[in-house]
Design a protein around this motif. Structure first.
Motif, PDB file in Angstrom:
ATOM      1  N   ALA A 196       0.859  -1.179   0.000  1.00 59.04           N
ATOM      2  CA  ALA A 196       0.000   0.000   0.000  1.00 59.04           C
ATOM      3  C   ALA A 196       0.898   1.233   0.000  1.00 59.04           C
ATOM      4  O   ALA A 196       1.858   1.311   0.770  1.00 59.04           O
ATOM      5  CB  ALA A 196      -0.907  -0.004   1.215  1.00 59.04           C
ATOM      6  N   ILE A 197       0.579   2.181  -0.890  1.00 62.25           N
ATOM      7  CA  ILE A 197       1.419   3.365  -1.053  1.00 62.25           C
ATOM      8  C   ILE A 197       0.596   4.618  -0.776  1.00 62.25           C
ATOM      9  O   ILE A 197      -0.459   4.816  -1.371  1.00 62.25           O
ATOM     10  CB  ILE A 197       2.000   3.445  -2.475  1.00 62.25           C
ATOM     11  CG1 ILE A 197       2.769   2.174  -2.814  1.00 62.25           C
ATOM     12  CG2 ILE A 197       2.885   4.677  -2.632  1.00 62.25           C
ATOM     13  CD1 ILE A 197       3.201   2.090  -4.260  1.00 62.25           C
ATOM     14  N   GLU A 198       1.096   5.470   0.106  1.00 65.00           N
ATOM     15  CA  GLU A 198       0.475   6.765   0.365  1.00 65.00           C
ATOM     16  C   GLU A 198       1.261   7.844  -0.369  1.00 65.00           C
ATOM     17  O   GLU A 198       2.454   7.697  -0.597  1.00 65.00           O
ATOM     18  CB  GLU A 198       0.478   7.080   1.861  1.00 65.00           C
ATOM     19  CG  GLU A 198      -0.493   6.265   2.665  1.00 65.00           C
ATOM     20  CD  GLU A 198      -0.507   6.681   4.136  1.00 65.00           C
ATOM     21  OE1 GLU A 198       0.359   7.464   4.561  1.00 65.00           O
ATOM     22  OE2 GLU A 198      -1.380   6.187   4.853  1.00 65.00           O
ATOM     23  N   GLY A 199       0.564   8.920  -0.735  1.00 63.80           N
ATOM     24  CA  GLY A 199       1.234  10.072  -1.344  1.00 63.80           C
ATOM     25  C   GLY A 199       1.024  10.205  -2.838  1.00 63.80           C
ATOM     26  O   GLY A 199       1.420  11.209  -3.424  1.00 63.80           O
ATOM     27  N   MET A 200       0.404   9.217  -3.482  1.00 60.37           N
ATOM     28  CA  MET A 200       0.154   9.318  -4.920  1.00 60.37           C
ATOM     29  C   MET A 200      -1.006  10.274  -5.158  1.00 60.37           C
ATOM     30  O   MET A 200      -2.035  10.178  -4.501  1.00 60.37           O
ATOM     31  CB  MET A 200      -0.153   7.946  -5.527  1.00 60.37           C
ATOM     32  CG  MET A 200       1.017   6.999  -5.542  1.00 60.37           C
ATOM     33  SD  MET A 200       0.729   5.524  -6.552  1.00 60.37           S
ATOM     34  CE  MET A 200      -0.571   4.704  -5.634  1.00 60.37           C
ATOM     35  N   THR A 201      -0.836  11.185  -6.122  1.00 58.69           N
ATOM     36  CA  THR A 201      -1.885  12.158  -6.431  1.00 58.69           C
ATOM     37  C   THR A 201      -2.447  12.004  -7.838  1.00 58.69           C
ATOM     38  O   THR A 201      -3.430  12.653  -8.167  1.00 58.69           O
ATOM     39  CB  THR A 201      -1.351  13.590  -6.264  1.00 58.69           C
ATOM     40  OG1 THR A 201      -0.228  13.765  -7.140  1.00 58.69           O
ATOM     41  CG2 THR A 201      -0.956  13.867  -4.829  1.00 58.69           C
ATOM     42  N   CYS A 202      -1.816  11.174  -8.671  1.00 58.19           N
ATOM     43  CA  CYS A 202      -2.330  10.992 -10.041  1.00 58.19           C
ATOM     44  C   CYS A 202      -1.876   9.645 -10.592  1.00 58.19           C
ATOM     45  O   CYS A 202      -0.902   9.062 -10.125  1.00 58.19           O
ATOM     46  CB  CYS A 202      -1.862  12.116 -10.959  1.00 58.19           C
ATOM     47  SG  CYS A 202      -0.085  12.214 -11.134  1.00 58.19           S
ATOM     48  N   ALA A 203      -2.600   9.183 -11.612  1.00 58.39           N
ATOM     49  CA  ALA A 203      -2.300   7.867 -12.184  1.00 58.39           C
ATOM     50  C   ALA A 203      -1.085   7.907 -13.095  1.00 58.39           C
ATOM     51  O   ALA A 203      -0.274   6.985 -13.099  1.00 58.39           O
ATOM     52  CB  ALA A 203      -3.517   7.347 -12.943  1.00 58.39           C
ATOM     53  N   MET A 204      -0.959   8.952 -13.893  1.00 55.04           N
ATOM     54  CA  MET A 204       0.143   8.993 -14.868  1.00 55.04           C
ATOM     55  C   MET A 204       1.461   9.429 -14.226  1.00 55.04           C
ATOM     56  O   MET A 204       2.482   8.797 -14.411  1.00 55.04           O
ATOM     57  CB  MET A 204      -0.203   9.926 -16.030  1.00 55.04           C
ATOM     58  CG  MET A 204      -1.321   9.394 -16.902  1.00 55.04           C
ATOM     59  SD  MET A 204      -1.057   7.727 -17.515  1.00 55.04           S
ATOM     60  CE  MET A 204       0.288   7.981 -18.638  1.00 55.04           C
ATOM     61  N   GLY A 205       1.447  10.501 -13.508  1.00 57.09           N
ATOM     62  CA  GLY A 205       2.688  11.019 -12.956  1.00 57.09           C
ATOM     63  C   GLY A 205       3.217  10.219 -11.787  1.00 57.09           C
ATOM     64  O   GLY A 205       4.416  10.029 -11.650  1.00 57.09           O
ATOM     65  N   CYS A 206       2.344   9.743 -10.951  1.00 58.28           N
ATOM     66  CA  CYS A 206       2.782   9.033  -9.747  1.00 58.28           C
ATOM     67  C   CYS A 206       2.828   7.524  -9.957  1.00 58.28           C
ATOM     68  O   CYS A 206       3.890   6.912  -9.891  1.00 58.28           O
ATOM     69  CB  CYS A 206       1.856   9.355  -8.579  1.00 58.28           C
ATOM     70  SG  CYS A 206       1.810  11.085  -8.113  1.00 58.28           S
ATOM     71  N   ALA A 207       1.667   6.942 -10.196  1.00 58.53           N
ATOM     72  CA  ALA A 207       1.581   5.485 -10.285  1.00 58.53           C
ATOM     73  C   ALA A 207       2.450   4.928 -11.405  1.00 58.53           C
ATOM     74  O   ALA A 207       3.181   3.957 -11.212  1.00 58.53           O
ATOM     75  CB  ALA A 207       0.129   5.055 -10.466  1.00 58.53           C
ATOM     76  N   LYS A 208       2.409   5.533 -12.574  1.00 55.82           N
ATOM     77  CA  LYS A 208       3.196   5.028 -13.708  1.00 55.82           C
ATOM     78  C   LYS A 208       4.691   5.222 -13.482  1.00 55.82           C
ATOM     79  O   LYS A 208       5.499   4.397 -13.899  1.00 55.82           O
ATOM     80  CB  LYS A 208       2.766   5.691 -15.023  1.00 55.82           C
ATOM     81  CG  LYS A 208       1.394   5.266 -15.481  1.00 55.82           C
ATOM     82  CD  LYS A 208       1.345   3.773 -15.764  1.00 55.82           C
ATOM     83  CE  LYS A 208      -0.045   3.320 -16.121  1.00 55.82           C
ATOM     84  NZ  LYS A 208      -0.192   1.884 -16.145  1.00 55.82           N
ATOM     85  N   THR A 209       5.074   6.294 -12.820  1.00 53.85           N
ATOM     86  CA  THR A 209       6.490   6.522 -12.525  1.00 53.85           C
ATOM     87  C   THR A 209       7.016   5.464 -11.557  1.00 53.85           C
ATOM     88  O   THR A 209       8.098   4.907 -11.760  1.00 53.85           O
ATOM     89  CB  THR A 209       6.698   7.930 -11.946  1.00 53.85           C
ATOM     90  OG1 THR A 209       6.212   8.884 -12.895  1.00 53.85           O
ATOM     91  CG2 THR A 209       8.164   8.195 -11.652  1.00 53.85           C
ATOM     92  N   ILE A 210       6.256   5.189 -10.520  1.00 53.63           N
ATOM     93  CA  ILE A 210       6.651   4.157  -9.547  1.00 53.63           C
ATOM     94  C   ILE A 210       6.700   2.801 -10.240  1.00 53.63           C
ATOM     95  O   ILE A 210       7.650   2.026 -10.062  1.00 53.63           O
ATOM     96  CB  ILE A 210       5.685   4.133  -8.341  1.00 53.63           C
ATOM     97  CG1 ILE A 210       5.796   5.427  -7.549  1.00 53.63           C
ATOM     98  CG2 ILE A 210       5.969   2.925  -7.448  1.00 53.63           C
ATOM     99  CD1 ILE A 210       4.719   5.608  -6.498  1.00 53.63           C
ATOM    100  N   GLU A 211       5.687   2.501 -11.034  1.00 52.20           N
ATOM    101  CA  GLU A 211       5.623   1.223 -11.749  1.00 52.20           C
ATOM    102  C   GLU A 211       6.840   1.044 -12.660  1.00 52.20           C
ATOM    103  O   GLU A 211       7.456  -0.019 -12.684  1.00 52.20           O
ATOM    104  CB  GLU A 211       4.338   1.189 -12.565  1.00 52.20           C
ATOM    105  CG  GLU A 211       4.046  -0.138 -13.214  1.00 52.20           C
ATOM    106  CD  GLU A 211       2.686  -0.130 -13.891  1.00 52.20           C
ATOM    107  OE1 GLU A 211       2.662  -0.122 -15.130  1.00 52.20           O
ATOM    108  OE2 GLU A 211       1.671  -0.122 -13.177  1.00 52.20           O
ATOM    109  N   LYS A 212       7.195   2.095 -13.384  1.00 51.18           N
ATOM    110  CA  LYS A 212       8.346   2.025 -14.291  1.00 51.18           C
ATOM    111  C   LYS A 212       9.642   1.812 -13.506  1.00 51.18           C
ATOM    112  O   LYS A 212      10.478   1.000 -13.893  1.00 51.18           O
ATOM    113  CB  LYS A 212       8.429   3.299 -15.123  1.00 51.18           C
ATOM    114  CG  LYS A 212       9.561   3.292 -16.114  1.00 51.18           C
ATOM    115  CD  LYS A 212       9.612   4.575 -16.921  1.00 51.18           C
ATOM    116  CE  LYS A 212      10.794   4.511 -17.858  1.00 51.18           C
ATOM    117  NZ  LYS A 212      11.161   5.810 -18.386  1.00 51.18           N
TER     118      LYS A 212
END
Length: 124
Positions: A54-70
């Protein structure tokens, strides 16, 4: 009068045709060297482990989630990583001989400025 207009139109058209022969050459960009992505070696089934974080602090799908995923997917020993922005959850399949939940947590929390994302719960 009609002949004069025709003659003038032809004269102007021929000037433009002759004047347009000055072609400017477009320089081709220099070839750039692109490194091929590192080929990951397959992970043995006995060493494959999955963790949900579980990750706190993400504010958007493209900038946050995709960056972490990459960032996770590029890491050595990670077979697959998906980050679901809506659920605030990362699911990571990794080689337990190369990575562990603690190092994966450090990778996630180190994305961006190192203070934005926080792993709050890990299930292996």
């Amino acid at each position: 009068m009609h002949i004069n207009k025709t003659f003038a139109a032809l004269a102007i058209a021929s000037i433009f045709m002759v004047g347009c022969k000055n072609e400017t050459k477009v320089s081709q960009p220099e070839a750039t060297v692109v490194e091929a992505p590192k080929e990951k070696k397959p992970i043995e089934a006995a060493n494959l482990q999955t963790a949900n974080m579980a990750i706190e602090g993400m504010t958007c799908a493209m900038g946050c989630a995709k960056t972490i995923e990459k960032k996770l997917a590029e890491s050595e020993g990670v077979e697959k990583a998906t980050v679901d922005f809506d659920k605030k959850l990362a699911t990571i399949s990794f080689d337990k001989t190369v990575q562990n939940p603690e190092t994966l947590t450090k990778i996630i929390e180190g994305v961006a400025d190192g203070k934005t994302y926080k792993v709050v719960n890990t299930k292996s």
